[in-house]
Design a protein around this motif. Structure first.
Motif, PDB file in Angstrom:
ATOM      1  N   ASN A 176       0.815  -1.197   0.000  1.00 46.59           N
ATOM      2  CA  ASN A 176       0.000   0.000   0.000  1.00 46.59           C
ATOM      3  C   ASN A 176       0.856   1.258   0.000  1.00 46.59           C
ATOM      4  O   ASN A 176       0.355   2.346   0.184  1.00 46.59           O
ATOM      5  CB  ASN A 176      -0.912  -0.001   1.232  1.00 46.59           C
ATOM      6  N   ARG A 177       2.170   1.118  -0.163  1.00 44.69           N
ATOM      7  CA  ARG A 177       3.107   2.245  -0.091  1.00 44.69           C
ATOM      8  C   ARG A 177       3.211   2.942  -1.445  1.00 44.69           C
ATOM      9  O   ARG A 177       3.386   2.300  -2.475  1.00 44.69           O
ATOM     10  CB  ARG A 177       4.496   1.766   0.329  1.00 44.69           C
ATOM     11  N   ARG A 178       3.115   4.260  -1.384  1.00 41.51           N
ATOM     12  CA  ARG A 178       3.265   5.058  -2.595  1.00 41.51           C
ATOM     13  C   ARG A 178       4.695   5.564  -2.681  1.00 41.51           C
ATOM     14  O   ARG A 178       5.318   5.854  -1.672  1.00 41.51           O
ATOM     15  CB  ARG A 178       2.271   6.208  -2.582  1.00 41.51           C
ATOM     16  N   VAL A 179       5.209   5.655  -3.877  1.00 43.29           N
ATOM     17  CA  VAL A 179       6.575   6.102  -4.134  1.00 43.29           C
ATOM     18  C   VAL A 179       6.508   7.208  -5.170  1.00 43.29           C
ATOM     19  O   VAL A 179       5.699   7.161  -6.089  1.00 43.29           O
ATOM     20  CB  VAL A 179       7.443   4.934  -4.663  1.00 43.29           C
ATOM     21  N   GLY A 180       7.383   8.170  -5.010  1.00 45.55           N
ATOM     22  CA  GLY A 180       7.393   9.276  -5.955  1.00 45.55           C
ATOM     23  C   GLY A 180       8.781   9.579  -6.462  1.00 45.55           C
ATOM     24  O   GLY A 180       9.730   8.806  -6.284  1.00 45.55           O
ATOM     25  N   LEU A 181       8.902  10.719  -7.061  1.00 45.03           N
ATOM     26  CA  LEU A 181      10.147  11.150  -7.683  1.00 45.03           C
ATOM     27  C   LEU A 181      11.274  11.311  -6.668  1.00 45.03           C
ATOM     28  O   LEU A 181      12.441  11.126  -7.001  1.00 45.03           O
ATOM     29  CB  LEU A 181       9.885  12.470  -8.413  1.00 45.03           C
TER      30      LEU A 181
END
Length: 143
Positions: free
Chosen positions: A49-54
């Motif tokens: 459920n972990r979001r990752v970004g730039l």
């Protein structure tokens, strides 16, 4: 002869058309939320459920990636300054960006602590708290 209309299917152009350029608090809120989403929540890791970004992705590039991510985080603090936030709040925000930068200096391994220490999300929380208190008309309901 009929005029033809071009349909632009470029997602970046569509996103650029949705981000306001005004100096009013509502426009600033939308820009800061969009930047936080870009840096911290671009996509979800499959199976979690972990979001990752730039921010995490740029940490793979030694030193230069951390500098770019920190500059983007510092932009959020600059927007906070334009809102008239206190020096104490901005110091906390710069501290978050600084810790994020120092964690990102560790080549390759620096992405792991950066995955858990989300400085831009913390800074967005500080900005939202300020906006909700001083500019309540800009408040939005998050899903």
């Amino acid at each position: 002869m009929a005029n033809t209309t071009r349909i632009n299917s470029d997602p970046a152009a569509k996103l650029a058309g949705m981000i306001p350029f005004g100096k009013d608090p509502a426009s600033v809120r939308q820009r800061v939320v969009a930047m936080e989403r870009l840096l911290e929540g671009l996509f979800t890791i499959p199976g979690t459920n972990r979001r990752v970004g730039l921010d995490v992705i740029l940490d793979i590039i030694p030193v230069g990636g951390g500098v770019i991510a920190s500059a983007m985080g510092a932009w959020m603090v600059w927007e906070a300054r334009n809102l008239g936030m206190s020096k104490t709040q901005m110091t906390r925000m710069f501290g978050n960006v600084g810790v994020d930068f120092l964690l990102g200096l560790i080549p390759f391994v620096g992405a792991v602590p950066d995955f858990f220490f989300r400085s831009n999300t913390r800074n967005l929380r500080i900005i939202r708290r300020h906006l909700d208190k001083h500019h309540p008309a800009t408040a939005t309901i998050d899903n």
